[in-house]
Design an enzyme around this catalytic site. Structure first.
Site, short mmCIF file in Angstrom:
data_model
loop_
_atom_site.label_atom_id
_atom_site.label_comp_id
_atom_site.label_asym_id
_atom_site.label_seq_id
_atom_site.Cartn_x
_atom_site.Cartn_y
_atom_site.Cartn_z
N CYS A 1 -0.59 3.55 -7.48
CA CYS A 1 -1.38 2.60 -6.26
C CYS A 1 -1.46 1.62 -6.85
O CYS A 1 -1.55 1.21 -7.81
CB CYS A 1 -2.89 3.60 -6.47
N CYS B 1 1.15 -1.10 -0.14
CA CYS B 1 0.05 0.20 0.06
C CYS B 1 0.85 1.29 -0.09
O CYS B 1 1.40 1.66 0.95
CB CYS B 1 -0.91 0.17 1.18
#
Length: 251
Positions: free
Chosen positions: A199, A81
């Protein structure tokens, strides 16, 4: 050629479904041209909404995940993440990597650690980038924080697109081929590298090579950079048949 098998560990937000598809896809494509083989093993941290508060709470769970994956004797671990790391403050990927590695040492199986945040920074350095533009699924304040983090590492971010999708499963549901139109909102004059997805949850793998062919500069993503860094940590050739310039085998 002798076939060696590696275990790839992934520390994954509970609502992330893309890291466990895109990163294995790159490794599996590599298997078509090189002898090494890979299996994939995950441990999850709770997170549903991409907000600073949920990201910080989730990051606190990463040490437990590292311990669990260390029990499986994985050969490398990737923390999946990017924005969770970046939300913890400038340069935090260095702190996180040390802390996670320490967990594996304490558990008796020292394991190389990759964070997607650190991998993106390293990938941009490897590609020789000075000026970049990025596409993110995040809300604008989180995107601005990502821009600040990247610029603090020595790059200029010319432009950023924030798709402003707060729900993490909705992020994963995006069609990667939409990026073929989305990137055209950017003025790429003077840009060295385009980050098509900053991302690991927003899919981009299907679009990366296509966009790169269209614009003639390297195109990458957090997932591609994470995979590249994992291969480097394993001591194997960082190469695949997909994933843009970074994985062409030149670096």
């Amino acid at each position: 050629m002798k076939m060696k098998k590696y275990r790839i560990g992934q520390i994954v937000p509970s609502s992330n479904v893309t890291m466990e598809t895109e990163i294995p896809a790159i490794f599996k494509a590599r298997e078509t041209i090189l002898p090494e083989r890979f299996t994939f093993h995950s441990s999850r941290m709770r997170m549903k909404k991409v907000t600073k508060e949920e990201l910080e709470a989730m990051d606190a769970m990463s040490l437990k995940c590292a311990l669990e994956l260390s029990d499986a004797h994985v050969d490398v671990m990737g923390y999946a993440c990017l924005v969770a790391i970046m939300s913890m403050g400038r340069g935090y990927h260095c702190v996180s990597e040390v802390n996670l590695h320490q967990e594996t040492i304490v558990n008796g199986f020292p394991t190389p650690i990759v964070t997607s945040a650190g991998a993106l920074i390293n990938g941009l350095n490897v590609l020789g980038a000075k000026t970049v533009s990025i596409v993110t699924p995040y809300m604008r304040p989180l995107t601005d924080m990502v821009v600040d983090y990247i610029e603090h590492q020595g790059f200029k971010v010319k432009e950023s697109i924030a798709l402003e999708i707060p729900d993490n499963l909705e992020v994963a549901a995006q069609n990667p081929l939409n990026l073929l139109d989305i990137y055209k909102q950017l003025d790429l004059t003077g840009v060295d590298v385009l980050v098509a997805s900053a991302c690991v949850q927003m899919p981009s793998l299907e679009a990366i090579d296509k966009i790169e062919q269209e614009i003639g500069i390297p195109v990458t993503s957090a997932a591609v950079c994470t995979t590249y860094e994992m291969m480097k940590k394993l001591g194997i050739e960082a190469k695949s048949t997909i994933g843009g310039s970074l994985l062409k085998g030149n670096y």
